[in-house]
Write a protein that holds these residues in place. Sequence first.
Motif, PDB file in Angstrom:
ATOM      1  N   TYR A   1       4.221  -0.736   3.259  1.00 56.37           N
ATOM      2  CA  TYR A   1       3.784   0.712   2.481  1.00 56.37           C
ATOM      3  C   TYR A   1       5.078   1.357   2.033  1.00 56.37           C
ATOM      4  O   TYR A   1       6.189   0.747   2.300  1.00 56.37           O
ATOM      5  CB  TYR A   1       3.523   1.696   3.682  1.00 56.37           C
ATOM      6  CG  TYR A   1       1.949   1.322   4.141  1.00 56.37           C
ATOM      7  CD1 TYR A   1       0.835   2.072   3.830  1.00 56.37           C
ATOM      8  CD2 TYR A   1       1.577   0.298   4.954  1.00 56.37           C
ATOM      9  CE1 TYR A   1      -0.234   2.154   4.101  1.00 56.37           C
ATOM     10  CE2 TYR A   1       0.387   0.217   5.497  1.00 56.37           C
ATOM     11  CZ  TYR A   1      -0.885   1.132   5.170  1.00 56.37           C
ATOM     12  OH  TYR A   1      -2.113   0.927   5.630  1.00 56.37           O
TER      13      TYR A   1
ATOM     14  N   TYR B   1      -1.185   4.523   8.723  1.00 55.35           N
ATOM     15  CA  TYR B   1      -0.298   3.215   8.571  1.00 55.35           C
ATOM     16  C   TYR B   1      -1.162   2.131   9.345  1.00 55.35           C
ATOM     17  O   TYR B   1      -1.291   2.344  10.515  1.00 55.35           O
ATOM     18  CB  TYR B   1       0.942   3.436   9.184  1.00 55.35           C
ATOM     19  CG  TYR B   1       2.031   2.129   8.911  1.00 55.35           C
ATOM     20  CD1 TYR B   1       2.713   2.414   7.988  1.00 55.35           C
ATOM     21  CD2 TYR B   1       1.846   1.265   9.844  1.00 55.35           C
ATOM     22  CE1 TYR B   1       3.636   1.080   7.557  1.00 55.35           C
ATOM     23  CE2 TYR B   1       2.695   0.350   9.745  1.00 55.35           C
ATOM     24  CZ  TYR B   1       3.498   0.089   8.610  1.00 55.35           C
ATOM     25  OH  TYR B   1       4.536  -0.842   8.476  1.00 55.35           O
TER      26      TYR B   1
ATOM     27  N   ILE C   1       0.591  -4.279   4.498  1.00 56.39           N
ATOM     28  CA  ILE C   1       1.899  -4.014   4.475  1.00 56.39           C
ATOM     29  C   ILE C   1       2.528  -4.856   3.495  1.00 56.39           C
ATOM     30  O   ILE C   1       2.162  -6.039   3.276  1.00 56.39           O
ATOM     31  CB  ILE C   1       2.667  -3.943   5.933  1.00 56.39           C
ATOM     32  CG1 ILE C   1       2.202  -5.447   6.693  1.00 56.39           C
ATOM     33  CG2 ILE C   1       1.721  -2.983   6.856  1.00 56.39           C
ATOM     34  CD1 ILE C   1       3.145  -5.612   7.956  1.00 56.39           C
TER      35      ILE C   1
ATOM     36  N   LEU D   1       0.858  -1.340  -0.014  1.00 54.59           N
ATOM     37  CA  LEU D   1      -0.057   0.008   0.110  1.00 54.59           C
ATOM     38  C   LEU D   1       1.024   1.367   0.013  1.00 54.59           C
ATOM     39  O   LEU D   1       1.935   1.232  -0.050  1.00 54.59           O
ATOM     40  CB  LEU D   1      -0.943   0.052   1.236  1.00 54.59           C
ATOM     41  CG  LEU D   1      -1.798  -1.210   1.167  1.00 54.59           C
ATOM     42  CD1 LEU D   1      -2.780  -1.154   2.516  1.00 54.59           C
ATOM     43  CD2 LEU D   1      -2.882  -1.174   0.032  1.00 54.59           C
ATOM     44  N   TRP D   2       0.241   2.506  -0.051  1.00 53.90           N
ATOM     45  CA  TRP D   2       0.745   3.806  -0.045  1.00 53.90           C
ATOM     46  C   TRP D   2       0.565   4.885   1.055  1.00 53.90           C
ATOM     47  O   TRP D   2      -0.575   4.773   1.436  1.00 53.90           O
ATOM     48  CB  TRP D   2       0.529   4.307  -1.462  1.00 53.90           C
ATOM     49  CG  TRP D   2       0.248   3.234  -2.353  1.00 53.90           C
ATOM     50  CD1 TRP D   2       1.146   2.549  -3.141  1.00 53.90           C
ATOM     51  CD2 TRP D   2      -1.046   2.545  -2.570  1.00 53.90           C
ATOM     52  NE1 TRP D   2       0.682   1.593  -4.045  1.00 53.90           N
ATOM     53  CE2 TRP D   2      -0.775   1.465  -3.656  1.00 53.90           C
ATOM     54  CE3 TRP D   2      -2.254   2.695  -2.338  1.00 53.90           C
ATOM     55  CZ2 TRP D   2      -1.493   0.625  -4.073  1.00 53.90           C
ATOM     56  CZ3 TRP D   2      -3.248   1.867  -2.565  1.00 53.90           C
ATOM     57  CH2 TRP D   2      -2.844   0.593  -3.473  1.00 53.90           C
ATOM     58  N   LEU D   3       1.401   5.591   1.356  1.00 57.06           N
ATOM     59  CA  LEU D   3       1.310   6.694   2.350  1.00 57.06           C
ATOM     60  C   LEU D   3       1.544   7.785   1.297  1.00 57.06           C
ATOM     61  O   LEU D   3       1.762   7.971   0.215  1.00 57.06           O
ATOM     62  CB  LEU D   3       2.187   6.751   3.339  1.00 57.06           C
ATOM     63  CG  LEU D   3       2.104   5.720   4.548  1.00 57.06           C
ATOM     64  CD1 LEU D   3       3.351   5.885   5.471  1.00 57.06           C
ATOM     65  CD2 LEU D   3       0.647   5.781   5.196  1.00 57.06           C
TER      66      LEU D   3
END
Length: 347
Positions: free
Chosen positions: A263, A189, A261, A166-168
């Motif tokens: 990230y 997160y 996760i 995933l992405w922050l």
Amino acid sequence: MSQVTIDSNEVDIVIAAFHSDLTSFLEEWRPMFSRFHLIIVQDPDLKEDLKIPKGFNVDIYTKSDIEKLFTSSGVSKFSGYACRFFGYLVSKRKYIISLDDDCSPAKDTNGDLVDIVTQHITNLKTPATPLFFNTLYDPYRKGADFVRGYPFSLRSGVPCVLSCGLWLNLADYDAPTQALKPDLRNSRYVDAVMTIPKYSLMPMSGINIAFDREIVGPAILPALKLTKEGKFRWETMEDIWCGLVVKVVCDHLQLGVKTGIPYVWRNERGSAIDSLKKEWEGVKLVEELVPFFQTLKLSSDAVTAEACVTEIAAAIKKGSHSVLDGAADNIVEWVKIRKEFESRVLG
């Protein structure tokens, strides 16, 4: 996190390069990438030479390298976001981790850098549970287990072949969402991994994924590299389509897909309005694709990923999706390309 052994000779990190100077990008990732082999594929539309810092085990592929294998007519198959698929093609290792050059290492809730290599390979080397959902998410993780009522007959799980990170910051929102909510950023997160249940489809982003090339590689394919009368370049649809294909294949073959996760930090990039021009036809197409894949049934004869995608191509041809005829042809071509490439180049 469950401890797994990571052999550097098992892993290729494929990087899609859309910027010429990769110095800052690679220096940020050096702590995690330095002991692994990198495959950097330059977008054929990028004219400048790449700048790569020293100290990496790296193979770089440019437009001329693609032309040597596919002639100039084949370069368009790997332009734009599709350049990462050329990296998948030339990889010789079991596991591939895929990342774009607009991503930086993320930090977890303790402020530590997220090791995407270790987490992705851990996801792939521990079983998945698509047949029965564990409400504490990944039961193979340190500090977790199966909850009361989880059938003991299913606790061995199935092999995991695809890990979707995933992405922050800039999450993988589509262009309409970005245009309507320009200030929307992901700051949450969530320290969790979950298996996507069997028969549940998903949108996949190729920006931060890892997969088992040997088992599911034939299903990670750029079949939806479409151009409609030269007006639309649906480049952002390639990995969405790919996610639908690979999930159907995994469900049929009793294989697992995980998400969560690791990230990455996704940096700002591009204009939502410009993206909307490229995406809009694809946004509408998704509404037709999902019912097709929801009702798609593969035969018991399809026992490999290659056989599965071949049947998917045949099913498309039988349907009424005229736009997808090109995708069906591309699937058949991709299977042929992989076979020829592996026999000719990999030996």
